[in-house]
Scaffold this motif. Structure first.
Motif, PDB file in Angstrom:
ATOM      1  N   PRO A 147      24.996 -27.972  21.872  1.00  0.00           N
ATOM      2  CA  PRO A 147      25.443 -27.297  23.094  1.00  0.00           C
ATOM      3  C   PRO A 147      25.032 -25.834  23.141  1.00  0.00           C
ATOM      4  N   CYS A 148      25.014 -25.179  21.973  1.00  0.00           N
ATOM      5  CA  CYS A 148      24.727 -23.740  21.963  1.00  0.00           C
ATOM      6  C   CYS A 148      23.291 -23.433  22.354  1.00  0.00           C
ATOM      7  N   VAL A 197      28.127 -26.464  30.828  1.00  0.00           N
ATOM      8  CA  VAL A 197      27.573 -26.595  29.469  1.00  0.00           C
ATOM      9  C   VAL A 197      27.779 -27.984  28.842  1.00  0.00           C
ATOM     10  N   ILE A 223      33.415 -24.826  30.130  1.00  0.00           N
ATOM     11  CA  ILE A 223      33.844 -25.548  28.927  1.00  0.00           C
ATOM     12  C   ILE A 223      35.373 -25.705  28.961  1.00  0.00           C
ATOM     13  N   LEU A 242      31.089 -20.871  31.707  1.00  0.00           N
ATOM     14  CA  LEU A 242      30.281 -21.941  31.119  1.00  0.00           C
ATOM     15  C   LEU A 242      30.810 -23.327  31.471  1.00  0.00           C
ATOM     16  N   LYS A 296      22.788 -18.178  29.029  1.00  0.00           N
ATOM     17  CA  LYS A 296      23.458 -16.877  28.984  1.00  0.00           C
ATOM     18  C   LYS A 296      22.444 -15.747  29.051  1.00  0.00           C
ATOM     19  N   CYS A 320      34.936 -20.962  21.052  1.00  0.00           N
ATOM     20  CA  CYS A 320      34.417 -22.054  21.874  1.00  0.00           C
ATOM     21  C   CYS A 320      34.553 -23.365  21.086  1.00  0.00           C
ATOM     22  N   CYS A 370      23.260 -23.448  26.183  1.00  0.00           N
ATOM     23  CA  CYS A 370      24.228 -22.414  26.544  1.00  0.00           C
ATOM     24  C   CYS A 370      23.642 -21.026  26.297  1.00  0.00           C
ATOM     25  N   PHE A 400      32.820 -25.881  20.928  1.00  0.00           N
ATOM     26  CA  PHE A 400      31.542 -26.386  20.399  1.00  0.00           C
ATOM     27  C   PHE A 400      31.079 -25.614  19.160  1.00  0.00           C
TER      28      PHE A 400
HETATM   29 FE1  FES Z   1      27.982 -21.671  24.286  1.00  0.00          FE
HETATM   30 FE2  FES Z   1      29.997 -22.465  22.891  1.00  0.00          FE
HETATM   31  S1  FES Z   1      28.321 -23.611  23.481  1.00  0.00           S
HETATM   32  S2  FES Z   1      29.755 -20.590  23.868  1.00  0.00           S
END
Ligand code: FES
Ligand code: AMP
Ligand code: ZN
Length: 300
Positions: A129-130, A118, A83, A81, A137, A223, A133, A225
């Motif tokens: 963010p999720c 991400v 991150i 990702l 995914k 993570c 993301c 986020f």
């Molecule tokens: Fe996707 Fe944390 S933003 S795993």
């Protein structure tokens, strides 16, 4: 405390099962729960290759460990990702796990597929963010499975994850999300592979114990986020209920699956098309992933 199976000293008490186990019998209990999930929902057979989505965390690596031990044909998939240190470390955990077992691992960098990692996707879309993301995914798991001719993707979602997602959906009465919450989603289109969650019967505490007893080296950090995410608040609420009444999480999720889920299934099936750009499945003309990639391209 004595093991329910052999009477030896127990290492783990499972209050919701009113039982305690020694290490070998706990490992067997854990594997049995996975076997039961695979059997009950006909998740996959021994003649099929399963794509196991691994994040480097305890759940997905525990899942891969069990499936390898059971002799299933598996390939790991790690989505990088981008991150920061979190991704560097979690990728290293997956690579070390795969190398130690001689198991194949695919690594797909999200930045290559979407055009940016991400954190940049988050800045461009100005959404949590999720969301970008999670969308990426799901899309990339399906695409990787299709490209490599694998009919099914398995993820490490556990009982706590599933109960928290259900809780969130019920809190907002997201009636279109409820029928999609299932340990096994069938393929409803030739370009959509099956998705299964063989750990849905096992709690986070149980997967942590399994990973520890099996000596699996996983990334402990979440993570960055995820901090403050509502799913974490929902897990805390459910944990408090579980403390007060062991089995609460299990009853909430399993009661829904057994008695309520079917009531939310829509009468008319949603029409699925192929995205005009990438050919993957969408309910519109261009899929959400291609739109996201466009947005990123324009902004970077
Ligand atoms: Fe996707 Fe944390 S933003 S795993
Ligand atoms: P999460 O949404 O982070 O709780 O993850 C749920 C499941 O999705 C994990 O158990 C994995 O199976 C899968 N998953 C999460 N992150 C990744 C990743 N970076 N690469 C591959 N699979 C992932
Ligand atoms: Zn597309």
């Amino acid at each position: 405390m004595k093991c329910r199976k052999c009477g030896d000293v127990a290492v783990l008490e499972l209050r919701r099962h009113n039982a305690a186990f020694c290490a070998p019998d706990f490992l067997e209990f854990f594997r049995n729960q996975v076997r039961e999930a695979v059997r009950k929902h006909r998740m996959f057979g021994r003649d099929e290759r399963v794509l196991v989505a691994v994040s480097g965390g305890k759940d997905s690596l525990a899942l891969w460990d069990v499936l390898l031990g059971e002799g299933y044909q598996t390939t790991g998939l790690y989505l990088d990702l981008g991150i920061f240190d979190y991704s560097v470390e979690s990728r290293a955990k997956c690579e070390a796990f795969a190398a130690a077992r001689g198991a194949p691992l695919l690594v797909v960098p999200v930045a290559e597929a979407v055009g940016a990692p991400v954190p940049v996707i988050q800045a461009v879309t100005r959404r949590p963010p999720c969301s970008g993301c999670g969308l990426s995914k799901r899309y990339l798991m399906n695409r990787a499975a299709l490209e490599h001719g694998m009919p099914v993707v398995a993820t490490g979602h556990n009982l706590d994850d599933e109960a928290a997602t259900l809780f969130g959906s019920v809190m907002h009465w997201q009636t279109d999300a409820l029928p999609r919450q299932s340990p096994a989603l069938p393929s409803t289109h030739p370009k959509l592979v099956r998705r299964v969650k063989p750990l849905y019967r096992l709690s986070e505490r149980e997967t942590a114990a399994y990973a520890f007893l099996r000596g699996i080296d996983y990334i402990v950090e979440e993570c960055p986020f995820a901090e403050g995410a509502t799913s974490i608040a929902h897990k805390e609420i459910l944990n408090r209920m579980e403390d007060a009444s062991p089995g609460a999480k299990h009853n909430f999720l399993f009661g829904f699956l057994d008695k309520a889920r079917a009531a939310f299934e829509r009468a008319e099936a949603v029409a699925l098309n192929e995205c005009a750009r990438c050919g993957q499945v969408t309910t519109g003309t261009v899929c959400a992933f291609c739109k996201l990639a466009d947005q990123v391209k324009r902004a970077t």
